[in-house]
Write a protein that holds these residues in place. Structure first.
Motif, PDB file in Angstrom:
ATOM      1  N   THR A   1       0.834  -1.201   0.000  1.00 16.81           N
ATOM      2  CA  THR A   1       0.000   0.000   0.000  1.00 16.81           C
ATOM      3  C   THR A   1       0.870   1.253   0.000  1.00 16.81           C
ATOM      4  O   THR A   1       1.873   1.326   0.693  1.00 16.81           O
ATOM      5  N   CYS A   2       0.438   2.258  -0.787  1.00 12.37           N
ATOM      6  CA  CYS A   2       1.105   3.572  -0.780  1.00 12.37           C
ATOM      7  C   CYS A   2       0.525   4.420   0.343  1.00 12.37           C
ATOM      8  O   CYS A   2      -0.699   4.466   0.510  1.00 12.37           O
ATOM      9  N   MET A   3       1.390   5.100   1.070  1.00  8.81           N
ATOM     10  CA  MET A   3       0.934   6.073   2.075  1.00  8.81           C
ATOM     11  C   MET A   3       0.852   7.425   1.382  1.00  8.81           C
ATOM     12  O   MET A   3       1.859   7.951   0.895  1.00  8.81           O
ATOM     13  N   MET A   4      -0.354   7.982   1.336  1.00 13.02           N
ATOM     14  CA  MET A   4      -0.577   9.230   0.603  1.00 13.02           C
ATOM     15  C   MET A   4      -0.873  10.379   1.570  1.00 13.02           C
ATOM     16  O   MET A   4      -1.407  10.173   2.660  1.00 13.02           O
ATOM     17  N   SER A   5      -0.559  11.588   1.133  1.00 13.94           N
ATOM     18  CA  SER A   5      -0.924  12.784   1.898  1.00 13.94           C
ATOM     19  C   SER A   5      -2.395  13.084   1.681  1.00 13.94           C
ATOM     20  O   SER A   5      -3.051  12.472   0.835  1.00 13.94           O
ATOM     21  N   GLU A   6      -2.902  14.043   2.438  1.00 12.66           N
ATOM     22  CA  GLU A   6      -4.253  14.513   2.173  1.00 12.66           C
ATOM     23  C   GLU A   6      -4.257  15.347   0.901  1.00 12.66           C
ATOM     24  O   GLU A   6      -3.228  15.850   0.456  1.00 12.66           O
ATOM     25  N   TRP A   7      -5.480  15.498   0.333  1.00 20.30           N
ATOM     26  CA  TRP A   7      -5.605  16.337  -0.866  1.00 20.30           C
ATOM     27  C   TRP A   7      -5.317  17.798  -0.509  1.00 20.30           C
ATOM     28  O   TRP A   7      -5.771  18.302   0.511  1.00 20.30           O
ATOM     29  N   ILE A   8      -4.547  18.451  -1.358  1.00 23.44           N
ATOM     30  CA  ILE A   8      -4.306  19.890  -1.205  1.00 23.44           C
ATOM     31  C   ILE A   8      -5.562  20.625  -1.661  1.00 23.44           C
ATOM     32  O   ILE A   8      -6.346  20.114  -2.460  1.00 23.44           O
ATOM     33  N   THR A   9      -5.766  21.848  -1.168  1.00 24.49           N
ATOM     34  CA  THR A   9      -6.970  22.618  -1.477  1.00 24.49           C
ATOM     35  C   THR A   9      -7.170  22.760  -2.987  1.00 24.49           C
ATOM     36  O   THR A   9      -6.212  22.862  -3.751  1.00 24.49           O
ATOM     37  N   TRP A  10      -8.450  22.800  -3.391  1.00 24.45           N
ATOM     38  CA  TRP A  10      -8.769  22.969  -4.809  1.00 24.45           C
ATOM     39  C   TRP A  10      -8.152  24.254  -5.350  1.00 24.45           C
ATOM     40  O   TRP A  10      -8.123  25.280  -4.673  1.00 24.45           O
ATOM     41  N   SER A  11      -7.688  24.179  -6.582  1.00 23.38           N
ATOM     42  CA  SER A  11      -7.149  25.364  -7.252  1.00 23.38           C
ATOM     43  C   SER A  11      -8.288  26.309  -7.603  1.00 23.38           C
ATOM     44  O   SER A  11      -9.454  25.903  -7.622  1.00 23.38           O
ATOM     45  N   PRO A  12      -7.992  27.615  -7.915  1.00 18.87           N
ATOM     46  CA  PRO A  12      -9.060  28.514  -8.380  1.00 18.87           C
ATOM     47  C   PRO A  12      -9.653  27.989  -9.684  1.00 18.87           C
ATOM     48  O   PRO A  12      -9.011  27.257 -10.441  1.00 18.87           O
ATOM     49  N   CYS A  13     -10.901  28.364  -9.927  1.00 18.18           N
ATOM     50  CA  CYS A  13     -11.571  27.948 -11.150  1.00 18.18           C
ATOM     51  C   CYS A  13     -10.833  28.530 -12.358  1.00 18.18           C
ATOM     52  O   CYS A  13     -10.269  29.635 -12.295  1.00 18.18           O
ATOM     53  N   SER A  14     -10.843  27.787 -13.468  1.00 19.17           N
ATOM     54  CA  SER A  14     -10.065  28.201 -14.639  1.00 19.17           C
ATOM     55  C   SER A  14     -10.663  29.391 -15.372  1.00 19.17           C
ATOM     56  O   SER A  14     -10.027  29.968 -16.246  1.00 19.17           O
ATOM     57  N   VAL A  15     -11.902  29.771 -15.024  1.00 19.44           N
ATOM     58  CA  VAL A  15     -12.544  30.916 -15.674  1.00 19.44           C
ATOM     59  C   VAL A  15     -12.996  31.893 -14.605  1.00 19.44           C
ATOM     60  O   VAL A  15     -13.166  31.536 -13.434  1.00 19.44           O
ATOM     61  N   SER A  16     -13.190  33.130 -15.028  1.00 20.72           N
ATOM     62  CA  SER A  16     -13.640  34.151 -14.089  1.00 20.72           C
ATOM     63  C   SER A  16     -15.151  34.222 -14.010  1.00 20.72           C
ATOM     64  O   SER A  16     -15.706  34.818 -13.106  1.00 20.72           O
TER      65      SER A  16
ATOM     66  N   VAL B   1      -2.056   4.714  -7.061  1.00 21.42           N
ATOM     67  CA  VAL B   1      -3.113   5.590  -6.549  1.00 21.42           C
ATOM     68  C   VAL B   1      -3.013   6.939  -7.261  1.00 21.42           C
ATOM     69  O   VAL B   1      -1.912   7.481  -7.397  1.00 21.42           O
ATOM     70  N   PRO B   2      -4.125   7.495  -7.749  1.00 23.66           N
ATOM     71  CA  PRO B   2      -4.058   8.792  -8.449  1.00 23.66           C
ATOM     72  C   PRO B   2      -3.586   9.901  -7.506  1.00 23.66           C
ATOM     73  O   PRO B   2      -3.957   9.928  -6.335  1.00 23.66           O
ATOM     74  N   THR B   3      -2.777  10.790  -8.051  1.00 22.82           N
ATOM     75  CA  THR B   3      -2.259  11.921  -7.272  1.00 22.82           C
ATOM     76  C   THR B   3      -2.880  13.242  -7.687  1.00 22.82           C
ATOM     77  O   THR B   3      -2.532  14.285  -7.144  1.00 22.82           O
ATOM     78  N   GLU B   4      -3.789  13.208  -8.668  1.00 24.97           N
ATOM     79  CA  GLU B   4      -4.443  14.443  -9.133  1.00 24.97           C
ATOM     80  C   GLU B   4      -5.863  14.116  -9.548  1.00 24.97           C
ATOM     81  O   GLU B   4      -6.142  13.048 -10.099  1.00 24.97           O
ATOM     82  N   GLU B   5      -6.775  15.021  -9.263  1.00 24.86           N
ATOM     83  CA  GLU B   5      -8.141  14.885  -9.733  1.00 24.86           C
ATOM     84  C   GLU B   5      -8.699  16.249 -10.094  1.00 24.86           C
ATOM     85  O   GLU B   5      -8.265  17.270  -9.558  1.00 24.86           O
ATOM     86  N   THR B   6      -9.629  16.268 -11.030  1.00 26.57           N
ATOM     87  CA  THR B   6     -10.235  17.510 -11.523  1.00 26.57           C
ATOM     88  C   THR B   6     -11.746  17.411 -11.426  1.00 26.57           C
ATOM     89  O   THR B   6     -12.307  16.308 -11.363  1.00 26.57           O
ATOM     90  N   GLU B   7     -12.393  18.571 -11.405  1.00 25.65           N
ATOM     91  CA  GLU B   7     -13.850  18.616 -11.418  1.00 25.65           C
ATOM     92  C   GLU B   7     -14.292  19.937 -12.015  1.00 25.65           C
ATOM     93  O   GLU B   7     -13.514  20.892 -12.113  1.00 25.65           O
ATOM     94  N   LYS B   8     -15.553  19.970 -12.416  1.00 23.46           N
ATOM     95  CA  LYS B   8     -16.110  21.183 -12.991  1.00 23.46           C
ATOM     96  C   LYS B   8     -16.372  22.202 -11.888  1.00 23.46           C
ATOM     97  O   LYS B   8     -16.616  21.853 -10.732  1.00 23.46           O
ATOM     98  N   CYS B   9     -16.353  23.486 -12.276  1.00 24.57           N
ATOM     99  CA  CYS B   9     -16.644  24.561 -11.322  1.00 24.57           C
ATOM    100  C   CYS B   9     -17.400  25.651 -12.053  1.00 24.57           C
ATOM    101  O   CYS B   9     -17.231  25.843 -13.264  1.00 24.57           O
ATOM    102  N   ILE B  10     -18.256  26.351 -11.331  1.00 24.92           N
ATOM    103  CA  ILE B  10     -19.059  27.436 -11.901  1.00 24.92           C
ATOM    104  C   ILE B  10     -18.811  28.700 -11.103  1.00 24.92           C
ATOM    105  O   ILE B  10     -18.882  28.697  -9.866  1.00 24.92           O
ATOM    106  N   VAL B  11     -18.505  29.776 -11.808  1.00 23.13           N
ATOM    107  CA  VAL B  11     -18.288  31.075 -11.172  1.00 23.13           C
ATOM    108  C   VAL B  11     -19.308  32.054 -11.743  1.00 23.13           C
ATOM    109  O   VAL B  11     -19.304  32.315 -12.957  1.00 23.13           O
ATOM    110  N   ASN B  12     -20.205  32.557 -10.918  1.00 23.32           N
ATOM    111  CA  ASN B  12     -21.164  33.582 -11.330  1.00 23.32           C
ATOM    112  C   ASN B  12     -21.931  33.122 -12.576  1.00 23.32           C
ATOM    113  O   ASN B  12     -21.621  33.516 -13.711  1.00 23.32           O
TER     114      ASN B  12
END
Length: 802
Positions: free
Chosen positions: A501-516, A540-551
């Motif tokens: 088993t790999c020992m992994m860190s916690e997920w780092i905070t989500w990055s800002p949304c790619s659009v304004s 084990v994946p080290t990166e994940e992405t998701e959709k985000c909506i701004v305004n």
């Protein structure tokens, strides 16, 4: 020593009689004065009232900075004597005595006072170890520094007396008396919490979360706007045989590099060298800038484990930029007396000095402390230029908070009382056999499906599920179990039981949304903390992405702006004015057009009516230097008119003048002119004659001393003859000559009175002078005034040695 501080009592009476000449001091009797005058103690008593005195009053208080119960020998403390509103006092006396002493001797007094404001306080002239007022006037507070006595002095009593109107207060106990005892040198500066042996069983896993709240808003003085940050967190869980850092100890090279450079490399090397005493190395990333909202950046955290022998945790991080200032915990014990593991620790942190650099501000140049000093907490009185300085000596506002929370327990635990439901589930899950099946024979099921993914992708507790289908129920009277089964779990890499088993860190905070505005993407990452022990690769994946909506309602011409700032000051000092507030553009429109959002807002503001404030004045300036370098002079201070002239006439004075007194000027000795030489003391042969001068002013205040007042020189009239008749004749001739000169004076137009008798000699021995006078008896009309005047003769007397 003679009459010393007892005169402070009399001085007070004289002072108040001068200040309040019409006041009747009924509370002081003649007997009191007589006792004070006859006492021969050394500062034996300070102002003690014999009659008028109110019991139970609390409007006056004596306070020692920090309200300590103990003092450290040689340390300085700020002492404040104050009156609660609306009370005040005119005079006071402050003294420090060894406990049980009355002040009869010089050695009865403890420590030394230091004057802060010479306009308010001074040492008593008749009792130099005591402090009193400089001038009698209304006041509500005074402050002095008191330096604690040397080691071995024991307990000290600080006493104050207060003069208000016609009453003198003195308290042997209560708010005007403070008792401080000497701190045991063996405990000085060392962490005073005892570290007990741990009796807990198994291990516990914790998460450390660091919340920095050091910002320009919370600590505005000299806040470094550009380079503020927290260095990488470094620490470990360890036994009581290893100390990373502690108050009263000296910083290691690793601690020094964290404190001065923010580098954890050497500190981590030192920790890993203590492998037998350390269970986990604690590490977390640095924070640039030092503070951001939690919705923008997650607080840094790290996980670590403890066991029975290594149940302490320590860490530190540098507050930067700074000379050598840090925050952290030292030997925090996570084992309880009940043989369990602490569930949660929350601690506010203030900065401490590593003792390796002598800078006093955030960006002071490097100034190594030689020799190195002990680690100590910073205080608000360390230096006036310090960003944490407070002249009142208040506590420093915390710059960070650390939260240590237990997230798991492993192995058999000694304390059988669990803390919460999660602990019950975790403990029972560890003991339950995995393949046990209690399905009745009358219930026919399909096989269990594989376990689903864990509901938690982090090391927080989650659940996983499996399912099966009920095919047949042979006996309807026998109930069949559920078709779903749940099991507690944690995210991938959080179990160290599996060697692959790999020992992994916690997920780092989500990055800002790619659009304004509109829909975009955001991502987050984690990293491998420990690769599998069997040498396999981590899948084990080290990166994940998701959709985000701004305004959602934004358009290509929309722009993003910040929140409104604070309102500016009103443009008018009285009457109607305007005030403004501003905000900034965070992101311009995507289509390149101009931002249509308002970035400045204005509104009316109303100040007090102008006629109610005819003049606004600046504070008084400091008093000028005295106009003289010694003796009595004058000094001035000014203030300025700040309000406009059209608002009304201002009759307040803009300049004040007062007398000032410096040490008296030196006065040199002053003498008269030399007298005429006297007649020779011999009528024949060798003799001498003298002349003298008189001291008009004795030297004072270090002036030049007086020179000689008598001079003599040799004289020789003629050789002495042996025939006495001839001598008589020769003596007779001068008398006749003088008579003829007197007759001549009469002929010149002056009728003179006879010479007066010689005065008494000014000295009994060593050479004095005598004088006689001849005054004008009659002046003829034709005589000029300058040719007819009184005469004076001097001669030496008692010239024999004393």
């Amino acid at each position: 020593m003679g009459l010393y501080c007892n005169y402070s009592y009399l001085r007070a009476l004289q002072l108040f009689a001068w200040t309040f000449p019409l006041m009747t001091f009924a509370s002081f009797t003649d007997e009191t004065l007589e006792r004070a005058a006859k006492s021969e103690g050394y500062c034996s008593r300070i102002l003690r009232a014999q009659g008028t005195r109110r019991e139970g009053y609390n409007e006056f208080s004596l306070r020692v900075e920090g309200d300590p119960e103990f003092y450290k020998p040689g340390n300085s403390y700020r002492v404040t004597l104050s009156a609660a509103t609306p009370a005040y006092f005119r005079g006071f006396t402050l003294i420090a005595l060894k406990e049980g002493k009355e002040g009869d001797k010089e050695e009865d007094h403890a420590g030394t006072f230091q004057i802060i404001d010479e306009e308010e306080t001074q040492f008593m002239s008749n009792c130099p170890v005591a402090v009193t007022e400089s001038t009698p006037r209304r006041r509500t507070r005074i402050q002095v520094f008191w330096t604690a006595p040397p080691l071995g002095t024991g307990c000290v009593i600080l006493k104050a007396s207060i003069v208000q109107k016609r009453i003198i207060y003195f308290q042997d106990e209560g708010s005007l008396t403070k008792r401080l005892c000497e701190q045991d040198s063996a405990l000085e500066g060392v962490t005073d919490k005892p570290i007990l042996d741990c009796c807990a069983c198994g291990t516990a896993k914790y998460r450390l979360t660091f919340y920095g709240n050091w910002s320009e808003k919370t600590h505005p003085k000299d806040y470094p706007r550009r380079a503020n940050h927290w260095s990488a967190i470094i620490g470990g869980s360890h036994s009581k045989n290893y100390v990373l850092w502690e108050y009263g100890g000296y910083a290691s090279e690793g601690v020094k590099q964290v404190a001065e450079l923010g580098s954890p490399v050497k500190m981590e090397e030192e920790i890993r060298q203590q492998s037998d005493e350390v269970l986990t190395v604690i590490k977390a990333k640095a924070q640039w800038p030092a503070w951001q909202p939690l919705n923008v950046r997650a607080a840094p955290s790290a996980e670590f484990s403890v066991d029975r022998t290594r149940h302490l945790m320590s860490f530190l991080t540098m507050l930067g930029p700074s000379p050598d200032w840090n925050v952290g915990l030292s030997a925090e014990d996570l084992c309880t007396k009940e043989c369990g593991w602490v569930q949660k620790v929350i601690q506010d942190l203030i900065p401490w000095d590593a003792g390796t650099d002598s800078g006093v501000t955030y960006e002071s140049p490097n100034k190594p402390t030689l020799p190195q000093e002990k680690i100590r907490p910073l205080t608000s009185l360390d230096h006036p230029q310090s960003p944490f300085y407070d002249p009142e000596g208040g506590s420093i506002k915390s710059v960070a908070r650390v939260v240590i929370e237990r997230i798991a327990r492993k192995g058999e635990q000694c304390n059988i009382v669990p803390d919460n439901v999660d602990d019950i589930v975790a403990d029972l899950a560890a003991e339950a056999p995995e393949d046990e099946d209690d399905t009745p024979e009358t219930c026919i099921y399909s096989n269990w499906s594989p376990w689903s993914a864990c509901s938690s992708s982090t090391c927080e507790k989650g659940k996983r599920m499996r399912q099966r289908m009920l095919k047949a129920q042979l006996d309807l009277s026998v109930p069949c179990p559920e078709t779903q089964d749940f099991q507690p779990c944690m995210g991938p890499g959080c179990s160290d039981e599996d060697g692959s088993t790999c020992m992994m860190s916690e997920w780092i905070t989500w990055s800002p949304c790619s659009v304004s505005c509109g829909m975009g993407m955001r991502s987050r990452e984690r990293y491998v903390k420990q690769f599998p022990e069997d040498g396999s690769m981590c899948k084990v994946p080290t990166e994940e992405t998701e959709k985000c909506i701004v305004n959602e309602e934004c358009s290509p011409s929309s722009c993003l702006v910040t929140e409104w700032g604070e309102w500016d000051e009103c443009s008018a000092s009285c009457g109607m004015g305007m005030k403004k507030r501003h905000r900034m553009i965070k992101m311009t429109p995507a289509d390149g057009s101009m931002c249509k959002e308002e970035i400045t807002e204005a509104e009316k503001c109303m100040m007090p009516e102008c006629h109610t404030i005819p003049c606004m004045l600046s504070p008084w300036s400091e008093w000028s230097d005295c106009s003289v370098t010694c003796g009595k002079g004058m000094r001035t201070r000014q203030r300025m008119l700040k309000s406009a002239a059209e608002l009304g006439d201002c009759n307040e004075e803009l300049e004040q003048v007062e007398k000032c007194m410096l040490p008296e000027c030196p006065i040199n000795c002053e003498l008269t002119e030399w007298s005429q030489w006297s007649e020779c003391n011999k009528s024949c042969g060798k003799g001498h004659m003298i002349r003298t001068r008189i001291i008009d002013m004795e030297p004072q205040f270090g002036g030049a001393p007086c020179p000689e007042t008598v001079q003599r020189k040799k004289c020789r009239i003629r050789k002495c003859l042996r025939n006495p008749n001839i001598e008589k004749r020769r003596w007779k001739e001068p008398r006749e000559k003088r008579r003829s000169e007197q007759a001549k004076d009469d002929v010149d137009g002056c009728k003179m009175k006879p010479w007066t008798a010689w005065s008494e000699c000014t000295k009994l021995c060593g050479g004095g002078i005598q004088e006689r006078f001849m005054t004008v008896k009659k002046r003829f009309k034709s005589t000029q005034i300058t040719s007819c005047k009184d005469k004076k003769e001097l001669r030496a007397c008692n010239v024999h040695p004393c």
